[in-house]
Design an enzyme around this catalytic site. Structure first.
Site, PDB file in Angstrom:
ATOM      1  N   GLU A 259       1.894   2.589  -8.751  1.00  0.00           N
ATOM      2  CA  GLU A 259       2.418   1.250  -8.473  1.00  0.00           C
ATOM      3  C   GLU A 259       1.809   0.186  -9.394  1.00  0.00           C
ATOM      4  OE1 GLU A 259       2.191   0.659  -4.226  1.00  0.00           O
ATOM      5  OE2 GLU A 259       3.680   2.219  -3.850  1.00  0.00           O
ATOM      6  N   GLU A 364       6.015   9.380  -3.764  1.00  0.00           N
ATOM      7  CA  GLU A 364       5.263   8.897  -2.594  1.00  0.00           C
ATOM      8  C   GLU A 364       6.190   8.307  -1.546  1.00  0.00           C
ATOM      9  OE1 GLU A 364       1.690   6.491  -3.274  1.00  0.00           O
ATOM     10  OE2 GLU A 364       2.115   5.448  -1.406  1.00  0.00           O
TER      11      GLU A 364
END
Length: 527
Positions: A259, A364
């Site tokens: 991220e 994820e």
């Protein structure tokens, strides 16, 4: 007489299949709308996963079904024969194989997951590993490894906290790697009949490499790609891969950053590192790619992005349109956290441009209580399992080649997590009772991971739905001409559906899809 003999052999064969039993679920209900299955040191439910075998004496094709329902079935196995006519009002017709090949399914070996596994007795822990990786379980074939600490750790650490150590002389794996993650990985490999592909993902560089001198909060690598700090950060990847290899674990791939947009948020409260697509592009071209090749790790799969859908088209265009960076890249990683808000057309735009040259992988996903923070674990939540099943299906319908869950096991609170960012997990561990609970999410994962083997190809289909608006499906072709169909029904009523395979004779599967259910179909095709 020959026809009667064929029917006789067929009947015996089907009876033989049905007689192979799974170990049943021991159900327990908490405060949710479905059950969990309880496992401990002496018992855990298993699955019959009957491999299809040709039967020369049987001219009538057959199929296997595996059903999981909100009402309590867990991968219940039955068999049936193809019919000469269709009886369902809702029809799925098989068409042709696409170019989309499946890499697989799995979860993350986080500090929290492996610490939680180790809170069980050795035999209960062994049953948990089996539940994910052995032929008695759902047979994950991909594992994600945080490179250093993340929020699902008990404290903040990197592999080299020595300020200014540009040679990384003090680089060393942590206790969490040596005593928890690596032993769990090795135990998984020992029980698996499949190759397990393992990839690393960094949350933050060591604090001294970052502009804010802190592993949390807004900050990026000091300087510019090609500079001393970026070269050192690339070397850190090499050190990680080598250290795991030295401990008997080969790393298949890495994502360039977990991220990367988190590290551009002021005050971000756990480990992060900020990137733009431009700096990631240049880091790969100037630092990471050359470092991996120079140290004998040019075969390690580099995956870019590793963030949410909304930036996927822009990010892939910036990085993969650059030939110097793109030559080191194998795949694109994406997360699920805003999938309910951002449509799959964002995947389509990137996949249509780059999908023929790079694989796309969901890396994820997890369920959380983001509002109240006190209900992250919902034991037996059917909605959360359904959410998993549908999101996997949607991703695979739009070019994604696999789907990786987040923590494989957490405690009853949804941790440990050093910033109390608790989450749910397909398996929740109750260490006080030395038992663990398989959630509906676990079975949602299993309908894909167990039956849609690595290398399977997505098969297109036509859909003619009249009444079953809550039913959807996706189909795959495996090796040995085996077809797999995964079907979901989100409605409160059952429906009769028909699956048509033009390559079988007869070619109709007529089946009832229960209310609130996941169903896997398995059959031979001939062309």
């Amino acid at each position: 007489m020959a026809g009667l003999q064929a029917v006789f052999f067929h009947s015996v064969f089907i009876l033989g299949i049905i007689s192979v039993q799974s170990g049943p679920c021991i159900p327990q209900r908490f405060d949710q709308d479905s059950i969990v299955c309880v496992c401990n040191s002496t018992y855990c439910d298993t699955y019959a996963n009957i491999d299809l075998e040709p039967n020369p004496a049987n001219p009538i094709p057959y199929y296997n079904t595996y059903m999981t329902t909100r009402s309590g079935l867990r991968m219940e196995h039955k068999s049936g024969s193809f019919d000469l006519t269709k009886t369902g009002e809702n029809v799925f017709t098989i068409k042709k194989a696409t170019g989309q090949r499946i890499k697989g399914f799995g979860g993350a070996f986080t500090d929290a997951a492996t610490l939680t596994m180790n809170s069980l007795s050795p035999q209960a822990r062994s049953n948990l590993i089996d539940a994910y990786f052995s032929s008695k379980g759902i047979e994950y074939n991909i594992g994600r490894i945080p490179m250093g600490s993340c929020d699902f750790s008990t404290h903040v650490y990197s592999y080299d906290d020595t300020d200014g150590d540009f040679s990384l002389e003090h680089f060393s794996l942590a206790e969490e790697d040596l005593n928890h993650k690596i032993p769990a990985i090795k135990d998984a490999m020992a029980v698996s009949r499949r190759n397990i592909s393992l990839f690393g993902s960094p949350w933050s560089s060591p604090y001294w490499m970052k502009t804010n001198l802190n592993m949390t909060g807004r900050g990026s690598i000091i300087g510019e790609p090609g500079g001393e700090y970026y070269k050192t950060w690339a070397k850190y990847f090499v050190k990680f891969i080598q250290a795991y290899k030295d401990n008997g674990v080969n790393i298949w791939g890495v994502t360039t950053q977990n991220e990367p947009t988190d590290g551009d948020i002021p005050g971000f409260n756990f480990q992060c590192l900020g990137w733009t697509p431009q700096t990631q592009r240049d880091f790969i071209a100037k630092d990471l790619g050359p470092a991996l090749e120079a140290n004998g790790f040019g075969n390690v799969k580099v995956m870019i992005f590793d963030d949410q859908r909304e930036l996927l088209p822009y990010w892939t265009n910036v990085v993969l349109s650059d030939t110097e960076a793109a030559k080191y890249v194998s795949g694109v990683a994406v997360h699920w956290y805003i999938d309910l808000l951002v449509p799959p057309s964002f995947i389509d735009r990137a996949y249509e441009k780059f999908g023929s040259d790079y694989f796309f992988l969901n890396t994820e996903a997890c369920e959380q209580d983001l509002i109240n923070k006190n209900r992250s674990v919902l034991l037996g939540s059917w909605y959360r399992g359904e959410h998993y099943f549908k999101d996997i299906m949607q991703d695979l319908q739009h070019g994604i080649s696999g789907w990786i869950d987040w923590n494989m096991a957490l405690n009853m609170e949804g941790g440990p997590n050093w910033v109390n960012n608790f989450a749910d997990s397909p398996i929740i561990v109750n260490a006080d009772k030395d038992e663990f609970y398989k959630q509906p999410m676990y079975y949602a994962m299993g309908h894909y991971s167990k039956f849609v083997t690595p290398g399977s190809v997505v098969v297109s289909h036509d859909k003619n739905i009249t009444t079953a608006k809550g039913v959807d499906a996706i189909f795959f072709r495996r090796d040995r001409d085996i077809m797999i169909g995964n079907i979901v029904n989100i409605d409160e009523q059952s429906y009769n559906i028909t699956v048509v395979d033009p390559n079988t004779q007869p070619n109709y599967i007529n089946i009832e899809i229960p209310a609130k259910s996941f169903v896997t179909l398995q059959w031979f095709t001939t062309s």
